[in-house]
Scaffold this motif. Structure first.
Motif, short mmCIF file in Angstrom:
data_model
loop_
_atom_site.label_atom_id
_atom_site.label_comp_id
_atom_site.label_asym_id
_atom_site.label_seq_id
_atom_site.Cartn_x
_atom_site.Cartn_y
_atom_site.Cartn_z
N GLU A 1 -5.47 6.48 5.43
CA GLU A 1 -6.78 5.54 5.56
C GLU A 1 -6.09 4.26 5.73
O GLU A 1 -5.53 3.60 4.87
CB GLU A 1 -7.73 5.73 4.44
CG GLU A 1 -8.48 7.40 3.81
CD GLU A 1 -8.81 7.06 2.76
OE1 GLU A 1 -9.46 8.25 2.42
OE2 GLU A 1 -8.89 6.13 1.94
N PRO A 2 -6.22 3.71 6.86
CA PRO A 2 -5.85 2.16 7.14
C PRO A 2 -6.53 1.46 6.18
O PRO A 2 -7.66 1.33 6.19
CB PRO A 2 -6.01 1.92 8.68
CG PRO A 2 -7.11 3.05 8.75
CD PRO A 2 -6.91 4.17 8.08
N GLU A 3 -6.00 0.38 5.60
CA GLU A 3 -6.31 -0.58 4.94
C GLU A 3 -7.08 -0.54 3.67
O GLU A 3 -7.63 -1.20 3.05
CB GLU A 3 -7.47 -1.48 5.75
CG GLU A 3 -7.24 -1.87 7.24
CD GLU A 3 -5.64 -2.59 7.35
OE1 GLU A 3 -5.39 -3.20 6.33
OE2 GLU A 3 -5.11 -2.42 8.35
N SER A 4 -6.93 1.00 3.25
CA SER A 4 -7.57 1.34 1.76
C SER A 4 -6.81 0.71 0.69
O SER A 4 -5.48 0.57 0.74
CB SER A 4 -7.42 2.84 1.76
OG SER A 4 -7.96 3.03 0.39
N ALA B 1 -6.03 -10.85 -1.15
CA ALA B 1 -5.85 -11.90 -1.60
C ALA B 1 -6.94 -12.65 -2.41
O ALA B 1 -6.78 -13.43 -2.85
CB ALA B 1 -5.78 -12.90 -0.11
N LEU B 2 -7.98 -11.68 -2.50
CA LEU B 2 -9.26 -12.02 -3.42
C LEU B 2 -9.06 -11.76 -4.49
O LEU B 2 -9.57 -12.32 -5.64
CB LEU B 2 -10.72 -11.32 -2.75
CG LEU B 2 -10.84 -11.78 -1.33
CD1 LEU B 2 -12.17 -10.91 -1.24
CD2 LEU B 2 -11.23 -13.16 -1.17
N ALA B 3 -7.96 -10.89 -5.10
CA ALA B 3 -7.71 -10.50 -6.41
C ALA B 3 -6.93 -11.39 -7.16
O ALA B 3 -6.00 -12.04 -6.73
CB ALA B 3 -6.72 -9.08 -6.40
N PRO C 1 -8.73 -6.24 7.13
CA PRO C 1 -7.22 -6.03 6.54
C PRO C 1 -7.11 -5.99 5.18
O PRO C 1 -7.61 -6.78 4.25
CB PRO C 1 -6.52 -7.16 7.14
CG PRO C 1 -7.29 -7.67 8.42
CD PRO C 1 -8.93 -7.46 7.97
N ALA C 2 -6.15 -5.06 4.63
CA ALA C 2 -6.17 -4.66 3.31
C ALA C 2 -5.40 -6.04 2.50
O ALA C 2 -5.81 -6.67 1.51
CB ALA C 2 -5.17 -3.65 3.10
#
Length: 374
Positions: free
Chosen positions: A209-212, A183-185, A177-178
């Protein structure tokens, strides 16, 4: 926003995450092994994830026309502008590369000051290989096959100042999931998301594009790696690009060789960024999804074969005890599949299989069934 200039803390001496692998790693797997090493004359290729189809005229014609201009040095500006427009970014936030793999080398060289680089595995091995070649000590976070290789953001060390992850991930075909990736940024970290296969993904009701994260400009330190070689069959041309903050890309460009991307590859990048290409890409991704569903259904019906996670890309990862012997027998019978034991976090009981048309899949399943003796 980059690791070297933010004063990010050095690696913590605290107890490591139980899923992290901090060993040198070069003695554990062959990071330099790739699917092209599996193929050979007379073999049906299910090992390489490059789509093989006739090149459309809107792509072939500009590449062919570019050959008349080879006496001039390459001018990346039109291609850069076209790629930027596709992703809703200014040109300064695009760096064209000789394939996505060059991007990992540039990162490893430009970010030598990174204190705690982390690579999330299993994934494409070139990011870690490039880091090690540049002298980095790499820490691995291994995703759990029992959990479908899902990403849990809290598994990433808080003080990691360089994090690399694929989405969808090669070889698992899992699409994270995007929101989990976003959340890692954080400030002081470069977050590298390898979207080399993002153009192979689709979802009902989702126009793109899903989750890009390719169009996200609000996430600090985000760097998205893209490839044009998979869907359009351009592995031999070497063309990809990086998307991210202009200041970070300037640092990467400073270590890139002059004229790294040739004129024919620039013509391809311009064509593949246009609206006709994007429409065609979405149609190809939809057909691929149907072919992938067929492959997954046929594999799942075989006793002892387990399909990993929820495949979302142009390949499927399977687990089967003794898969290394199965691979050797398939090769003897004329079929090439990708071994799994060269991916950190996997082993000899894993195989990666490329999605092909239904007729090819059915022929493969027949041979695989005979090989397994079921």
């Amino acid at each position: 926003m980059h690791a070297q200039s933010t004063g990010a803390p050095a690696a913590s001496p605290a107890e490591p995450d139980p899923g992290a692998d901090t060993r040198a790693g070069h003695d554990l797997v062959d990071l330099a092994h790739h699917g092209d090493a599996e193929v050979g004359e007379g073999l049906v290729d299910l090992a390489v994830n490059v789509r093989r189809a006739p090149m459309p005229s809107w792509l072939a014609e500009p590449i062919t026309a570019s050959l008349a201009n080879l006496a001039a040095y390459p001018d990346p500006r039109p291609a850069r502008a076209a790629v930027a427009a596709r992703h809703g970014r200014p040109p300064a936030e695009v760096l064209l590369t000789a394939g996505a793999a060059e991007g990992f080398v540039l990162l490893a060289q430009a970010l030598r000051g990174a204190c705690r680089p982390v690579v999330v595995h299993p994934q494409f091995t070139e990011p870690e290989a490039a880091l090690r070649a540049a002298g980095h000590t790499v820490e691995r976070v291994l995703l759990d096959p029992a959990d479908g290789f899902r990403l849990h953001p809290d598994r990433i060390p808080a003080d990691a100042d360089l994090v690399m992850i694929g989405n969808p991930t090669n070889p698992t075909s899992v699409l994270h999931p995007a929101a989990d990736l976003a959340a890692l940024a954080r400030p002081g970290r470069v977050l590298v998301v390898d979207e080399a296969f993002a153009d192979t993904t689709c979802a009902p009701g989702v126009p793109g594009e899903p989750e890009s994260l390719a169009a996200r400009r609000d996430l600090p330190g985000l760097l998205v790696v893209r490839s044009l070689t998979k869907t359009w069959g351009l592995a031999g041309l070497r063309i990809g690009y990086l998307l991210g903050e202009a200041a970070l890309l300037e640092r990467l460009a400073a270590v890139q060789p002059l004229w790294a991307v040739g004129t024919p590859a620039l013509a391809a990048a311009t064509a593949c960024a246009g609206p006709e290409a994007v429409r065609a890409e979405r149609a190809i991704a939809a057909r691929l999804a149907a072919d992938r569903d067929h492959l997954v259904a046929r594999l799942s019906a075989l006793p002892g074969v387990r399909v990993a996670g929820r495949p979302a890309s142009a390949f499927v990862l399977i687990h089967r005890p003794g898969a290394d012997r199965v691979r050797a027998e398939l090769r003897r019978r004329g079929w090439a599949v990708r071994r799994g034991d060269t991916f950190p976090g996997l082993g000899p009981d894993w195989l990666r299989i490329a999605v092909r048309d239904r007729a090819t899949t059915d022929a493969f399943i027949a041979v695989l069934t005979e090989t397994l003796g079921v």
